[in-house]
Design a protein around this motif. Sequence first.
Motif, PDB file in Angstrom:
ATOM      1  N   ARG A   8      11.018  11.272  32.224  1.00 49.59           N
ATOM      2  CA  ARG A   8       9.821  11.639  32.984  1.00 49.59           C
ATOM      3  C   ARG A   8      10.207  12.045  34.407  1.00 49.59           C
ATOM      4  O   ARG A   8       9.694  13.034  34.944  1.00 49.59           O
ATOM      5  CB  ARG A   8       8.837  10.478  33.010  1.00 49.59           C
ATOM      6  CG  ARG A   8       7.540  10.815  33.730  1.00 49.59           C
ATOM      7  CD  ARG A   8       6.565   9.670  33.726  1.00 49.59           C
ATOM      8  NE  ARG A   8       7.157   8.512  34.371  1.00 49.59           N
ATOM      9  CZ  ARG A   8       7.034   7.267  33.928  1.00 49.59           C
ATOM     10  NH1 ARG A   8       6.338   7.006  32.853  1.00 49.59           N
ATOM     11  NH2 ARG A   8       7.595   6.274  34.571  1.00 49.59           N
TER      12      ARG A   8
ATOM     13  N   GLU B 161      11.305   6.597  31.300  1.00 52.28           N
ATOM     14  CA  GLU B 161      11.171   6.766  32.741  1.00 52.28           C
ATOM     15  C   GLU B 161      12.151   7.803  33.289  1.00 52.28           C
ATOM     16  O   GLU B 161      11.797   8.613  34.142  1.00 52.28           O
ATOM     17  CB  GLU B 161      11.378   5.430  33.465  1.00 52.28           C
ATOM     18  CG  GLU B 161      10.288   4.420  33.220  1.00 52.28           C
ATOM     19  CD  GLU B 161      10.446   3.697  31.886  1.00 52.28           C
ATOM     20  OE1 GLU B 161      11.555   3.716  31.303  1.00 52.28           O
ATOM     21  OE2 GLU B 161       9.452   3.133  31.415  1.00 52.28           O
TER      22      GLU B 161
ATOM     23  N   GLU C 196       5.737  11.541  26.675  1.00 52.53           N
ATOM     24  CA  GLU C 196       5.356  10.768  25.494  1.00 52.53           C
ATOM     25  C   GLU C 196       5.456  11.615  24.237  1.00 52.53           C
ATOM     26  O   GLU C 196       5.853  11.113  23.174  1.00 52.53           O
ATOM     27  CB  GLU C 196       3.931  10.222  25.662  1.00 52.53           C
ATOM     28  CG  GLU C 196       3.871   9.097  26.675  1.00 52.53           C
ATOM     29  CD  GLU C 196       2.454   8.624  26.943  1.00 52.53           C
ATOM     30  OE1 GLU C 196       1.492   9.229  26.387  1.00 52.53           O
ATOM     31  OE2 GLU C 196       2.306   7.662  27.698  1.00 52.53           O
TER      32      GLU C 196
ATOM     33  N   GLN D  73       3.523  12.800  32.138  1.00 55.12           N
ATOM     34  CA  GLN D  73       3.488  11.627  31.261  1.00 55.12           C
ATOM     35  C   GLN D  73       3.171  12.029  29.823  1.00 55.12           C
ATOM     36  O   GLN D  73       3.829  11.566  28.894  1.00 55.12           O
ATOM     37  CB  GLN D  73       2.448  10.612  31.772  1.00 55.12           C
ATOM     38  CG  GLN D  73       2.364   9.349  30.949  1.00 55.12           C
ATOM     39  CD  GLN D  73       3.614   8.498  31.036  1.00 55.12           C
ATOM     40  OE1 GLN D  73       4.315   8.506  32.045  1.00 55.12           O
ATOM     41  NE2 GLN D  73       3.902   7.757  29.989  1.00 55.12           N
TER      42      GLN D  73
END
Length: 126
Positions: free
Chosen positions: A66, A63, A119, A115
Amino acid sequence: MQRGSDRLSVHRDDEMKHELQGLLRSGHPTRVEEWHDPEPSAEDDPGIWGGPVVPGNPGATLESVRLELARLLGRSSFPADAAALTAGLRRKNAPDALVDAVRRLPGKDRYGNVQELTEALFGSGR
């Protein structure tokens, strides 16, 4: 020494400094109104004091990385490949560790949003 248009004399100026010295050194707020004082940070605020937020650093979560990438790149940077995203991060003066992490991603892959990029940086995307 001439002080120009000052309303106070040198002696009164020094006296006022001496009066305020205790308040300033106490570490307590010096204002009566509560709304003048800065608000403490919340529990869910991202940590900014631990250095750059990059994968592999202690405390860097999916998080937080990101959030940092979204702050730096924005929506207009996507979709793009690693080379274009690296150039965008350099334009925004991102930390070198974050730029290097994005630069090491496979060049043939394209990322549609923050995102997907995050990832990819974390591997399988926890």
